[in-house]
Motif scaffolding. Structure first.
Motif, PDB file in Angstrom:
ATOM      1  N   GLY A   1      -0.352  13.741 -25.136  1.00 29.70           N
ATOM      2  CA  GLY A   1       1.087  13.915 -25.042  1.00 29.70           C
ATOM      3  C   GLY A   1       1.569  14.831 -23.925  1.00 29.70           C
ATOM      4  N   LYS A   2       0.643  15.496 -23.240  1.00 28.78           N
ATOM      5  CA  LYS A   2       1.006  16.442 -22.182  1.00 28.78           C
ATOM      6  C   LYS A   2       0.814  15.793 -20.809  1.00 28.78           C
ATOM      7  CE  LYS A   2       1.244  19.939 -25.110  1.00 28.78           C
ATOM      8  NZ  LYS A   2       2.481  20.544 -25.485  1.00 28.78           N
ATOM      9  N   PRO A   3       1.729  16.018 -19.869  1.00 36.21           N
ATOM     10  CA  PRO A   3       1.541  15.485 -18.516  1.00 36.21           C
ATOM     11  C   PRO A   3       0.385  16.200 -17.814  1.00 36.21           C
ATOM     12  CG  PRO A   3       3.509  16.851 -18.606  1.00 36.21           C
ATOM     13  CD  PRO A   3       2.979  16.759 -20.004  1.00 36.21           C
ATOM     14  N   VAL A   4      -0.439  15.425 -17.120  1.00 42.32           N
ATOM     15  CA  VAL A   4      -1.600  15.980 -16.416  1.00 42.32           C
ATOM     16  C   VAL A   4      -1.707  15.367 -15.026  1.00 42.32           C
ATOM     17  CG1 VAL A   4      -2.956  16.487 -18.503  1.00 42.32           C
ATOM     18  CG2 VAL A   4      -3.157  14.240 -17.422  1.00 42.32           C
ATOM     19  N   ALA A   5      -2.368  16.088 -14.132  1.00 40.14           N
ATOM     20  CA  ALA A   5      -2.683  15.567 -12.804  1.00 40.14           C
ATOM     21  C   ALA A   5      -3.800  14.530 -12.954  1.00 40.14           C
ATOM     22  CB  ALA A   5      -3.120  16.696 -11.886  1.00 40.14           C
ATOM     23  N   VAL A   6      -3.793  13.536 -12.093  1.00 35.22           N
ATOM     24  CA  VAL A   6      -4.739  12.435 -12.232  1.00 35.22           C
ATOM     25  C   VAL A   6      -5.087  11.853 -10.865  1.00 35.22           C
ATOM     26  CG1 VAL A   6      -2.969  10.648 -12.535  1.00 35.22           C
ATOM     27  CG2 VAL A   6      -5.186  10.330 -13.604  1.00 35.22           C
ATOM     28  N   ILE A   7      -6.297  11.296 -10.794  1.00 33.79           N
ATOM     29  CA  ILE A   7      -6.719  10.496  -9.642  1.00 33.79           C
ATOM     30  C   ILE A   7      -6.646   9.034 -10.084  1.00 33.79           C
ATOM     31  CG2 ILE A   7      -8.645   9.858  -8.127  1.00 33.79           C
ATOM     32  CD1 ILE A   7      -7.700  12.614  -7.448  1.00 33.79           C
ATOM     33  N   CYS A   8      -5.935   8.214  -9.320  1.00 31.76           N
ATOM     34  CA  CYS A   8      -5.824   6.794  -9.661  1.00 31.76           C
ATOM     35  C   CYS A   8      -5.915   5.958  -8.389  1.00 31.76           C
ATOM     36  CB  CYS A   8      -4.510   6.529 -10.399  1.00 31.76           C
ATOM     37  SG  CYS A   8      -3.036   6.839  -9.422  1.00 31.76           S
ATOM     38  N   ARG A   9      -5.925   4.664  -8.564  1.00 35.61           N
ATOM     39  CA  ARG A   9      -5.993   3.742  -7.432  1.00 35.61           C
ATOM     40  C   ARG A   9      -4.735   2.885  -7.406  1.00 35.61           C
ATOM     41  NH1 ARG A   9     -11.100   4.573  -8.883  1.00 35.61           N
ATOM     42  NH2 ARG A   9     -12.639   4.831  -7.250  1.00 35.61           N
ATOM     43  N   GLN A  10      -4.354   2.495  -6.206  1.00 36.54           N
ATOM     44  CA  GLN A  10      -3.205   1.610  -6.026  1.00 36.54           C
ATOM     45  C   GLN A  10      -3.577   0.578  -4.964  1.00 36.54           C
ATOM     46  OE1 GLN A  10      -0.154   1.916  -7.810  1.00 36.54           O
ATOM     47  NE2 GLN A  10       0.035  -0.127  -6.992  1.00 36.54           N
ATOM     48  N   LYS A  11      -3.461  -0.698  -5.309  1.00 34.10           N
ATOM     49  CA  LYS A  11      -3.783  -1.780  -4.374  1.00 34.10           C
ATOM     50  C   LYS A  11      -2.500  -2.393  -3.851  1.00 34.10           C
ATOM     51  CE  LYS A  11      -6.552  -5.985  -3.943  1.00 34.10           C
ATOM     52  NZ  LYS A  11      -7.465  -6.907  -4.654  1.00 34.10           N
ATOM     53  N   ILE A  12      -2.426  -2.535  -2.539  1.00 36.52           N
ATOM     54  CA  ILE A  12      -1.290  -3.165  -1.877  1.00 36.52           C
ATOM     55  C   ILE A  12      -1.815  -4.443  -1.226  1.00 36.52           C
ATOM     56  CG2 ILE A  12       0.538  -2.907  -0.167  1.00 36.52           C
ATOM     57  CD1 ILE A  12       0.614  -0.808  -2.409  1.00 36.52           C
ATOM     58  N   GLU A  13      -1.250  -5.582  -1.618  1.00 36.65           N
ATOM     59  CA  GLU A  13      -1.698  -6.849  -1.065  1.00 36.65           C
ATOM     60  C   GLU A  13      -0.681  -7.370  -0.057  1.00 36.65           C
ATOM     61  OE1 GLU A  13      -2.698  -9.655  -4.102  1.00 36.65           O
ATOM     62  OE2 GLU A  13      -4.350  -8.416  -4.814  1.00 36.65           O
ATOM     63  N   PHE A  14      -1.198  -7.969   0.976  1.00 33.19           N
ATOM     64  CA  PHE A  14      -0.376  -8.584   2.008  1.00 33.19           C
ATOM     65  C   PHE A  14      -0.677 -10.084   1.971  1.00 33.19           C
ATOM     66  CE2 PHE A  14      -0.510  -4.233   3.244  1.00 33.19           C
ATOM     67  CZ  PHE A  14       0.687  -3.975   3.894  1.00 33.19           C
ATOM     68  N   ARG A  15       0.295 -10.861   1.468  1.00 32.05           N
ATOM     69  CA  ARG A  15       0.143 -12.309   1.349  1.00 32.05           C
ATOM     70  C   ARG A  15       1.332 -12.988   2.022  1.00 32.05           C
ATOM     71  NH1 ARG A  15      -4.650 -12.034   0.634  1.00 32.05           N
ATOM     72  NH2 ARG A  15      -5.482 -11.221  -1.279  1.00 32.05           N
TER      73      ARG A  15
ATOM     74  N   ALA B   1       0.142  -9.735  12.627  1.00 27.67           N
ATOM     75  CA  ALA B   1      -0.663 -10.255  11.514  1.00 27.67           C
ATOM     76  C   ALA B   1       0.056 -11.433  10.859  1.00 27.67           C
ATOM     77  CB  ALA B   1      -0.930  -9.151  10.493  1.00 27.67           C
ATOM     78  N   GLU B   2       1.364 -11.300  10.693  1.00 28.02           N
ATOM     79  CA  GLU B   2       2.153 -12.384  10.102  1.00 28.02           C
ATOM     80  C   GLU B   2       2.109 -13.628  10.991  1.00 28.02           C
ATOM     81  OE1 GLU B   2       6.438 -12.843   7.912  1.00 28.02           O
ATOM     82  OE2 GLU B   2       6.291 -11.438   9.588  1.00 28.02           O
ATOM     83  N   LYS B   3       2.320 -13.430  12.300  1.00 28.96           N
ATOM     84  CA  LYS B   3       2.297 -14.567  13.234  1.00 28.96           C
ATOM     85  C   LYS B   3       0.919 -15.211  13.319  1.00 28.96           C
ATOM     86  CE  LYS B   3       6.089 -13.145  16.180  1.00 28.96           C
ATOM     87  NZ  LYS B   3       6.535 -12.726  17.506  1.00 28.96           N
ATOM     88  N   SER B   4      -0.120 -14.413  13.118  1.00 28.05           N
ATOM     89  CA  SER B   4      -1.497 -14.921  13.202  1.00 28.05           C
ATOM     90  C   SER B   4      -2.006 -15.457  11.869  1.00 28.05           C
ATOM     91  CB  SER B   4      -2.432 -13.801  13.672  1.00 28.05           C
ATOM     92  OG  SER B   4      -2.024 -13.320  14.924  1.00 28.05           O
ATOM     93  N   GLY B   5      -1.203 -15.324  10.816  1.00 26.26           N
ATOM     94  CA  GLY B   5      -1.613 -15.828   9.503  1.00 26.26           C
ATOM     95  C   GLY B   5      -2.640 -14.952   8.804  1.00 26.26           C
ATOM     96  N   VAL B   6      -2.699 -13.678   9.165  1.00 28.05           N
ATOM     97  CA  VAL B   6      -3.682 -12.766   8.578  1.00 28.05           C
ATOM     98  C   VAL B   6      -3.144 -12.218   7.254  1.00 28.05           C
ATOM     99  CG1 VAL B   6      -4.956 -10.603   8.910  1.00 28.05           C
ATOM    100  CG2 VAL B   6      -4.550 -12.129  10.850  1.00 28.05           C
TER     101      VAL B   6
END
Length: 123
Positions: A106-120, A51-56
């Motif tokens: 104030g209490k820790p809780v379980a959660v559903i979240c999103r995480q985006k990883i970009e490849f530039r 992908a890197e060599k192809s510029g993707v």
């Protein structure tokens, strides 16, 4: 439809008043908590050579289920562009992330979240 003989205000008070007991059984959406989880340690993904060599370039968005202590319990790929290129390397990296716990009242809780990883390239 009758759920019980208990008045509605007693049911609501029980839910609000028993956050400690309930938070162990519930997984909250990120927008429902007072303090969302934050990445405290991240690992950079490897850029696939071809992908890197192809510029993707592209990205992967994961949906994460985090425990009350901020560990990743489950991970799903929600979106990836282009599909089939970056998912494997992004997942390897994200599985090594560490998060601060989400908090509700104030209490820790379980959660559903999103995480985006970009490849530039070049950055």
């Amino acid at each position: 439809l009758v759920l019980s003989d208990t008045p509605a205000h007693d049911f609501t008070a029980a839910i609000v008043g028993e956050l400690d007991a309930l938070s162990a059984d519930f997984v909250f959406k990120e927008e429902a908590v007072d303090t969302p989880p934050k990445v405290v340690s991240r690992v950079l993904p490897k850029y696939p050579r071809w992908a890197e060599k192809s510029g993707v370039e592209g990205f992967v968005i994961f949906k994460l289920k985090l425990t009350q202590d901020g560990r990743i319990e489950k991970l799903w790929t929600e979106d990836a562009k282009p599909a089939g290129v970056f998912e494997a390397e992004a997942e390897k990296a994200v599985r090594q992330y560490r998060f601060s716990p989400a908090r509700l009242k104030g209490k820790p809780v379980a959660v559903i979240c999103r995480q985006k990883i970009e490849f530039r390239l070049g950055g």
